[in-house]
Design an enzyme around this catalytic site. Structure first.
Site, PDB file in Angstrom:
ATOM      1  N   ASP A  80       0.841  -1.199   0.000  1.00 11.03           N
ATOM      2  CA  ASP A  80       0.000   0.000   0.000  1.00 11.03           C
ATOM      3  C   ASP A  80       0.877   1.250   0.000  1.00 11.03           C
ATOM      4  O   ASP A  80       1.895   1.318   0.683  1.00 11.03           O
ATOM      5  CB  ASP A  80      -0.908  -0.015   1.236  1.00 11.03           C
ATOM      6  CG  ASP A  80      -2.076   0.939   1.106  1.00 11.03           C
ATOM      7  OD1 ASP A  80      -3.225   0.471   0.999  1.00 11.03           O
ATOM      8  OD2 ASP A  80      -1.843   2.174   1.109  1.00 11.03           O
TER       9      ASP A  80
ATOM     10  N   GLY B 178     -15.688   2.182   4.128  1.00 10.47           N
ATOM     11  CA  GLY B 178     -14.416   2.887   3.966  1.00 10.47           C
ATOM     12  C   GLY B 178     -13.712   2.594   2.656  1.00 10.47           C
ATOM     13  O   GLY B 178     -12.518   2.869   2.515  1.00 10.47           O
ATOM     14  N   GLN B 179     -14.446   2.032   1.673  1.00 17.68           N
ATOM     15  CA  GLN B 179     -13.810   1.731   0.384  1.00 17.68           C
ATOM     16  C   GLN B 179     -13.559   3.021  -0.387  1.00 17.68           C
ATOM     17  O   GLN B 179     -14.463   3.845  -0.556  1.00 17.68           O
ATOM     18  CB  GLN B 179     -14.713   0.804  -0.440  1.00 17.68           C
ATOM     19  CG  GLN B 179     -14.073   0.360  -1.758  1.00 17.68           C
ATOM     20  CD  GLN B 179     -14.922  -0.654  -2.516  1.00 17.68           C
ATOM     21  OE1 GLN B 179     -16.066  -0.936  -2.133  1.00 17.68           O
ATOM     22  NE2 GLN B 179     -14.374  -1.192  -3.584  1.00 17.68           N
TER      23      GLN B 179
ATOM     24  N   HIS C 239     -10.195  -5.397  -3.300  1.00 18.68           N
ATOM     25  CA  HIS C 239      -8.858  -5.612  -2.729  1.00 18.68           C
ATOM     26  C   HIS C 239      -8.972  -6.092  -1.296  1.00 18.68           C
ATOM     27  O   HIS C 239      -9.862  -5.687  -0.557  1.00 18.68           O
ATOM     28  CB  HIS C 239      -8.005  -4.346  -2.805  1.00 18.68           C
ATOM     29  CG  HIS C 239      -8.697  -3.109  -2.299  1.00 18.68           C
ATOM     30  ND1 HIS C 239      -9.654  -2.447  -3.024  1.00 18.68           N
ATOM     31  CD2 HIS C 239      -8.571  -2.431  -1.141  1.00 18.68           C
ATOM     32  CE1 HIS C 239     -10.090  -1.399  -2.340  1.00 18.68           C
ATOM     33  NE2 HIS C 239      -9.460  -1.377  -1.178  1.00 18.68           N
ATOM     34  N   LEU C 240      -8.035  -6.980  -0.938  1.00 14.50           N
ATOM     35  CA  LEU C 240      -7.909  -7.447   0.430  1.00 14.50           C
ATOM     36  C   LEU C 240      -6.700  -6.748   1.039  1.00 14.50           C
ATOM     37  O   LEU C 240      -5.609  -6.762   0.452  1.00 14.50           O
ATOM     38  CB  LEU C 240      -7.675  -8.963   0.478  1.00 14.50           C
ATOM     39  CG  LEU C 240      -8.856  -9.908   0.220  1.00 14.50           C
ATOM     40  CD1 LEU C 240      -9.371  -9.775  -1.211  1.00 14.50           C
ATOM     41  CD2 LEU C 240      -8.455 -11.348   0.503  1.00 14.50           C
ATOM     42  N   HIS C 241      -6.904  -6.113   2.178  1.00 13.96           N
ATOM     43  CA  HIS C 241      -5.778  -5.535   2.910  1.00 13.96           C
ATOM     44  C   HIS C 241      -5.174  -6.623   3.795  1.00 13.96           C
ATOM     45  O   HIS C 241      -5.908  -7.295   4.527  1.00 13.96           O
ATOM     46  CB  HIS C 241      -6.246  -4.413   3.840  1.00 13.96           C
ATOM     47  CG  HIS C 241      -6.865  -3.226   3.174  1.00 13.96           C
ATOM     48  ND1 HIS C 241      -6.190  -2.041   2.996  1.00 13.96           N
ATOM     49  CD2 HIS C 241      -8.104  -3.031   2.661  1.00 13.96           C
ATOM     50  CE1 HIS C 241      -6.991  -1.157   2.405  1.00 13.96           C
ATOM     51  NE2 HIS C 241      -8.156  -1.730   2.198  1.00 13.96           N
TER      52      HIS C 241
ATOM     53  N   ASN D 257     -12.813  -3.682   2.641  1.00 10.91           N
ATOM     54  CA  ASN D 257     -13.742  -2.570   2.817  1.00 10.91           C
ATOM     55  C   ASN D 257     -14.700  -2.554   1.633  1.00 10.91           C
ATOM     56  O   ASN D 257     -14.280  -2.720   0.490  1.00 10.91           O
ATOM     57  CB  ASN D 257     -12.983  -1.243   2.899  1.00 10.91           C
ATOM     58  CG  ASN D 257     -12.081  -1.168   4.117  1.00 10.91           C
ATOM     59  OD1 ASN D 257     -12.413  -1.688   5.174  1.00 10.91           O
ATOM     60  ND2 ASN D 257     -10.937  -0.529   3.971  1.00 10.91           N
TER      61      ASN D 257
END
Ligand code: 5GP
Ligand code: ZN
Length: 113
Positions: free
Chosen positions: A30, A92-93, A99-101, A86
């Site tokens: 990120d 909070g997207q 996507h996976l954090h 998210n």
């Protein structure tokens, strides 16, 4: 010009620190990390969010989850980590490409804000 920043990363149009690439997915660090380790795992194909995923993408979704685990392992997060998706404004997207954090490297508080 592509309207999706993550599609641009998949296509190499925008630079990113790549952690892993395969035929289905890309993992990259990120740009604004929220933890010592903060990697995003995304499908190569554009899927806007979790709600846009279809039953035919079941294997893809499983692939992303297993890749998140592999990234955590490779990043040395044996003490624990968190995988977050998210979805939508309240979730909070901010980027409309699923996507996976993968977050770790410090104790993470719960619940999230
Ligand atoms: P979201 O808020 O949608 O769940 O997460 C989007 C994430 O993408 C944020 O953590 C943000 O820092 C990250 N991000 C946004 N643009 C870029 C970019 O161009 N490169 C990278 N590496 N990360 C990005
Ligand atoms: Zn995209």
């Amino acid at each position: 010009m592509s309207p999706c920043v993550f599609c641009d990363i998949v296509e190499g149009k925008i630079p990113a620190k790549i952690a892993h690439e395969d035929h289905l997915a890309v993992a990259f660090h990120d740009v604004s990390p929220k933890a010592p380790v903060h990697v995003l795992v995304i499908p190569r194909e554009h899927v806007a969010d979790l709600d846009a995923a279809t039953p035919s993408q079941e294997l893809l979704l499983g692939h992303l989850l297993l890749l998140a685990r592999e990234v955590a392992d490779r990043e040395g997060l044996g003490n624990g980590y968190r995988v977050v998706i998210n979805r939508g404004a309240d979730g909070g997207q901010t980027v409309d490409h699923l996507h996976l954090h993968v977050l770790g490297g410090r104790p993470l508080s719960w619940p999230p804000g």
